[in-house]
Structures are given as C-alpha cells and as structure tokens.
Design an enzyme around this catalytic site. Structure first.
Site, PDB file in Angstrom:
ATOM      1  N   HIS A  33       0.656  -1.204   0.118  1.00 21.43           N
ATOM      2  CA  HIS A  33       0.252  -0.097   0.325  1.00 21.43           C
ATOM      3  C   HIS A  33       0.928   1.281   0.103  1.00 21.43           C
ATOM      4  O   HIS A  33       1.188   1.657   1.303  1.00 21.43           O
ATOM      5  CB  HIS A  33      -0.953   0.302   1.567  1.00 21.43           C
ATOM      6  N   HIS A 266      -4.134   3.149  -2.965  1.00 19.51           N
ATOM      7  CA  HIS A 266      -4.433   2.941  -2.222  1.00 19.51           C
ATOM      8  C   HIS A 266      -3.612   1.125  -1.677  1.00 19.51           C
ATOM      9  O   HIS A 266      -2.571   1.244  -0.784  1.00 19.51           O
ATOM     10  CB  HIS A 266      -6.084   1.692  -1.755  1.00 19.51           C
ATOM     11  N   GLU A 413     -17.288  -3.976  25.117  1.00 15.67           N
ATOM     12  CA  GLU A 413     -16.450  -5.511  25.002  1.00 15.67           C
ATOM     13  C   GLU A 413     -15.654  -5.454  24.007  1.00 15.67           C
ATOM     14  O   GLU A 413     -14.766  -5.546  24.528  1.00 15.67           O
ATOM     15  CB  GLU A 413     -17.468  -6.546  25.209  1.00 15.67           C
ATOM     16  N   HIS A 475     -27.859 -15.707  25.404  1.00 14.87           N
ATOM     17  CA  HIS A 475     -26.739 -15.141  27.023  1.00 14.87           C
ATOM     18  C   HIS A 475     -26.465 -16.199  26.693  1.00 14.87           C
ATOM     19  O   HIS A 475     -25.814 -16.318  27.674  1.00 14.87           O
ATOM     20  CB  HIS A 475     -27.700 -14.926  27.874  1.00 14.87           C
TER      21      HIS A 475
END
Length: 677
Positions: A33, A266, A413, A475
């Site tokens: 890149h 890129h 998280e 859960h």
C-alpha cells in the site's frame, strides 16, 4: 522539542525520502500500500523528528513515547521511519518488504524493535493506544512525585478513515474522552479514499464534531503544510486535560502525478511507469532505496539529542530510586510482572474446598491474587456484580484519579479487550476483563491479536453454558468455548470447582507468553471428591483422573460443571455393573499438548471414551476416536430454569448414564488408530 528547527526544505527532503522508500519497497515486492505512506509522510516526519521521544538503542525504555500506526496497511511508513531514526532495521530489510523471514511484513508485527503493536485489523491500534494511555496514567499515579516523574510521555498514533469507521474506535474514543486521557495525540489521515473509491460512498459523518462531543480536543490542518503540522502538534502536546485528534487533510499518494487522490494507489504498487514519473516530479534520483546524506545526518543528529534526553531521565530515575526505595521495589516488581513462588498454595487457600459458582470462587481468588501480585488490575464490561471481578478496597479508575485498580469499561466489550491488549503491551500491568461468555464474540478479534502477539491478558468469561437458565439463548453460549479453543496460543480453562479455579488463575498469572480465558459458571457446583493421591498441580497439565473403578469399561471426560455430572452418572453406571473412570479436563488444549504417555495414563487403555460438556463438541473428537461418544449441546438453548434445561437437553446423571449404556451396546466401528495415541 527539536533544539534546532529544520528548514521547510529539510523537512520536505526527509518526507520525500519516506515517500520514495515506500514506493521502492512496494514496487520491489510487487505488493503493498504505497498511498498512505506517501500521503502521511509530511506530518509523520515532522512528528518523529520534532516531537517523538525515544531511544533507538533502548526501544523498551519505559518512558518513551509510544507510536502506533493504526492504519497498519501503510506499514512502509513505519519501516522507513524506524530505518531513518536508527532502529535495528537495516536497508536490506526494507528491500525484503513482505518477503519470507523479513522483519518488514505486510502489516506491522509486535516484537521487532520500535514496533509497539501488531496492527492491520482497522480500529485495533486506535483502541490499543487508549489502553496504553490509561496504563501510563495509572503508572504515573503510582510512581510520580513532586520532584521527578518517571512517567510523563504520550501515546501518538496515525489513524485512517477505516479506523474511524470501525465501531471499536468509537467505543475506545468514548472511554478516552470520559477518562480525560490527555496523554493521547492521534493524527487522522483524512485522505478521503478507501479501497472501493471515495469515502463519501459510505462515510459522511462530521468527525470533528463527533470527537468534540466525545470529549476530545480537535484541530484541523492541511497535512502537507509544515507550519500547520508543527503548530498542531505543539498545541496537542500542550493540551493536558483532553485527548487530542488532529484531522490532517492529505492527498493519498501525494507526489504521484497520475495516481494521487485515487483508490488505485491504496492497495497496489504504483507501477514502474508511475514510479518513474513520481521520481521526476519530486526531483528524485533514479537509484532505488536512495537516502540522501543530508537526511541521514539530520536523523542521526536527532537520535543523538534524544539519547541525551534518555541519559537525563536515567540520572533523574536513579536519584528517584534512592529517595523512594519502596516505590523503586514496586516499580521493579510491576514492570517484571512478578508473581510469588508459592502463588498456587496461597490461591488454593482462597477457594479450595468451597462450594459455589466458579464465578464466585474466581472472585475470591482475585482478592488473594491482587494482594500478592500488584501488577494485577482489571474490570468488567458493566457486569462486575455478575462477573465478580472487583478488587475490594482497591479503588476505581476515574478521570483525574488513576491510582485505583478497578476499571469500569462500560458496555464496551470490543474496546475493553483491545484496551487490555494495549495495557499489556505498555508493560507494568497484568490486565483482566470480564463479560458473559456469549459476548466473548465481541472480544474475539482482540483475543486473536493478543494470542498472536503473545500478550499476558486474562479474560473472565462467566455464565458459561445453557445452564445459566432463564436469560435464554441470546445469553446462553453453545459454540463459544470450542471457538475460543481454536485460537492458537490462547489457553482456555474451564474449572470444575474451587481447586481448579485457583489453579486456573495460577496458570494465567504464570503465563507471560499469551492470553488465558477463564470459563466460569453462574450456577453453583460442588467440591469434587478426588482420589487421595491428587496433586493440585495436575490441573496445570490440563487433565487428571478424579476417580476410577478397578476395571473401567468407560472413561468419562468432562470439564467445568459437567465433571460433577459425570461423577454422578458414573455412580449410576456402577450400579449396573459398568465401571467408569472419571477424568476432569479443565484445559483441553493443554492436555492435548502433553506427552502421549501422560495422556495414556489419564485416559486409560481399552475403555470406551465419552466426553460430556454443555456446549459444542469440536476438539473433543481428538480424544474420542471413532468409537467415542460426545454428550453435549449443539443447538441453541431456551429460556427456562437450569434444572429444566438439564432435563430437556439430556444433561442429568440419568440421561448421561442411559446414553452411555446404549452406546456400549452398539456395534463398534472398525478398529482405527486414535489420533492422540
């Protein structure tokens, strides 16, 4: 700051050197890149030459500024900087960019001198830097005094459009602003281009207003104007209260006549024709990997100045040590992440012999571990009352108050796991963080990187199976334990009682070469009644015999709460004349790594093997062989009390014993060699 400011011509010469090193390396590799290194070269050279504090000969100096290339695809920018500023990265390594065995892989990898963190997955470096900044604040609160500050550095990073699009960056930026981490200086390379084209295809938010709202100090500059770059970096260094974001408007592949501001630059080489055109546009020699003698001299002079700053710090640090012998001893203990030799015995006293949920038993162990290991710090994603991760009496981290040990990550998280990586990379601390096991999926990218980098991080994952009960299938984890076990260098412990919980924590605190996941129950489990000759250190080998009949027909392997289930099933089998050997396997992958002789001693000879675990089977089949039986849960759970779920999913002693008897009666498969024997 630099003692003798360079002229604009000198700065541009240094920046163009970085540009062309990137062009040449990518061309030679025919992969990479070039666009970002070319566009970021002006402010990157300014940062490294005028502001960044480091010692190239002591890359692990605790008070160095940390530099993170969060946009890791632009790795040749970092490699060029490390080479120019004297780190152990000779020109041959730049010429071997992306090749087998080189120290210049496609994305930066932690471990090479000067590479602070493995980056590439976008957003990770951003969040890692927030973790480093928090660790620096916490270290400063412990060690700095009115006379000398052993810790007063900053965390710098280059972040890209892609970094800011990833949700993890927003999570981390939110917490950084909330905690007022004024030691962060990030430069946003706002070049308006991604792989698919212009960023406006999918990205139109006002980044400056967003970060201002998150509590950041925001500046906007022309990323190719050296005066603006210098002024913005100076202002960011002066900002003490808020983290800083410098939005630098740049042109991707700046200097390329035909590919600047295009997605073509890129992720692909410029191509021989355009590389030549770029040389001509910049007035650069045709010689590839050219570094002007003047640039060599400028960088060498700067590194010598920085060595002087390092020497001054060392002198001050030695005086600080003499004045503060207790703090000096704590410094050594924490930076070495030392644990006492008798750690296992003391942790066992905290939980061995106690009944309860292993999440609660873990909480008891944490209190003892925290008293013995001052480097241990951590928290939870707003689940401390459920995860039992709080260190009692240790204080909480808050803006302007960093002496505590309890970190409130909030419901983040993604950021929590990546920040833990940053803290581990920083040094001084052993971080742990908790959430429900089902939500380990949010943490997984960071867990993978922690394992890849070999970081000492501890995950406290509670509510470990469908037996958590009424919260239901959203859960209730099913596949998560097996999925975590598939990550190389991650140690996954699922303890069955207080003894195994203590030893699992002991293993986590002893393992400095990689992360550990502790898988803990919500429901209570009984203390196991083991054979008289049991040695708790057997837990550290991954598996051991809990009890056995004289001539077992079946070996029942289990982990966590299912070990007591297996023992109860074994008692029912005994009444039917079927002898059983019960084996607890708290760490399956550790057991798989043991010698064949040890595995054989635990699993026995010709008995039929059965594994019981309230989750997906996955790696268990490496022990079961063709005639084995797995009893588990390979479908989603349901909302109901745990006793009802155990009955419906066949996880009662009666159901397990019945399935084993039926399995023993079936015609065995043709003999085959077990993969583990």
């Amino acid at each position: 700051m630099d003692k003798q400011r360079l002229t604009e011509g000198q700065m541009r010469l240094g920046a163009n050197t970085l540009r062309m090193l990137a062009v040449d390396a990518v061309e030679k590799a025919n992969s990479g890149h070039p666009g970002l290194p070319m566009g970021a070269a002006d402010y990157a050279f300014t940062l490294w030459h005028n502001h960044l504090r480091f010692n190239c000969e002591k890359p692990d100096w605790p008070n160095r500024d940390r530099f993170i290339l969060s946009a890791g695809h632009g790795s040749m920018l970092l490699y060029g900087l490390l080479h120019l500023f004297g780190f152990d990265l000779p020109m041959d390594e730049l010429k071997n960019f992306r090749q087998w065995g080189s120290r210049t892989p496609g994305h930066p990898e932690h471990g090479a001198p000067g590479v602070e963190v493995t980056t590439g997955p976008l957003g990770q470096g951003f969040a890692n830097g927030v973790g480093m900044a928090l660790a620096a604040k916490m270290a400063a609160a412990r060690f700095n005094d009115d006379t000398f500050s052993p810790i007063d550095h900053r965390i710098y990073a280059i972040v890209s459009d892609g970094d800011l699009m990833e949700g993890i960056s927003s999570e981390a930026a939110s917490l950084a602003g909330h905690l007022k981490l004024g030691n962060i200086v990030y430069i946003y390379d706002d070049n308006g281009i991604t792989i698919e084209g212009k960023t406006e295809l999918a990205f139109s938010e006002n980044v400056g207003k967003k970060f201002t709202a998150l509590g950041w100090h925001v500046q906007r500059i022309d990323g190719h104007d050296f005066d603006q770059i210098e002024a913005a970096l100076g202002a960011a260094r002066s900002e003490k209260e808020f983290p800083s974001l410098i939005i630098a408007r740049t042109h991707i592949a700046h200097g390329s006549p035909n590919k600047a501001d295009s997605a073509a630059a890129h992720g692909s080489p410029l191509g021989a024709e355009e590389a030549l055109a770029t040389r001509q546009a910049l007035g650069w020699p045709k010689e590839t990997f050219h570094v002007p003698a003047e640039v060599r001299a400028l960088c060498r002079r700067r590194t010598e100045e920085l060595k002087g700053e390092y020497a001054a710090w060392q002198k001050g640090f030695q005086q600080w040590q003499r004045r503060n012998p207790e703090k000096a001893a704590l410094w050594e203990e924490m930076w070495q992440r030392r644990v006492p030799v008798e750690l296992d015995e003391k942790l066992l006293k905290a939980s061995a012999g106690a009944d309860g949920a292993t999440r609660s038993l873990s909480g008891r162990v944490i209190q003892q571990a925290a008293a013995l290991v001052p480097a241990l710090v951590g928290g939870s994603a707003d689940l401390e009352p459920s995860n039992n991760t709080g260190i009692k009496g240790a204080g909480s981290i808050a803006a302007g108050s960093f002496a505590g040990r309890n970190i409130h990550f909030g419901i983040r998280e993604h950021a929590m796991a990546a920040m833990m990586n940053g803290m581990a990379l920083y040094g001084c601390f052993i971080p742990f963080g908790g959430t429900f096991l089902a939500f380990s999926d949010y943490c997984r990218p960071s867990i993978r990187l922690a394992a890849l980098m070999g970081l000492q991080v501890v995950y406290v994952f509670t509510h470990d199976s469908i037996l958590l009960g009424e919260d239901g299938p959203t859960h209730q984890p099913v596949e998560q334990i097996s999925a975590l076990r598939l990550i190389p260098n991650l140690t996954v412990f699922r303890p069955a009682d207080g003894t195994e919980t203590a030893m699992a924590w002991n293993a986590a605190l002893a393992k400095k070469s990689g992360p550990t996941a502790l898988i803990l129950t919500r429901q209570k489990v009984p203390t196991l009644l083991r054979q008289d000759a049991f040695d708790p250190k057997a837990v550290l080998r991954g598996a051991y015999v809990v009890e056995t009949a004289d001539t077992p027909l079946v070996t029942i392997m289990a982990s966590g709460s299912e070990v007591s289930l297996a023992m109860a099933a074994g008692n029912l089998l005994a009444k039917q004349g079927v002898g059983a050997r019960i084996v607890s396997i708290p760490c399956l992958e550790t057991f798989l790594a043991q010698s064949a002789s040890y595995r054989q001693s635990v699993l026995g000879g010709r008995s039929v093997r059965v594994a019981v675990e309230a989750g997906h089977g996955a790696l268990w089949w490496r022990l079961l062989g063709r005639n084995g039986l797995f009893i588990g849960v390979e479908a989603f759970g349901a909302s109901a009390p745990d006793r009802v779920l155990a009955e419906k999913y066949g996880l009662t002693p009666e159901s397990v014993a019945e399935r084993i008897v039926k399995h023993l009666k079936r015609k065995p498969a043709p003999p085959s060699i077990s993969p583990m024997e």
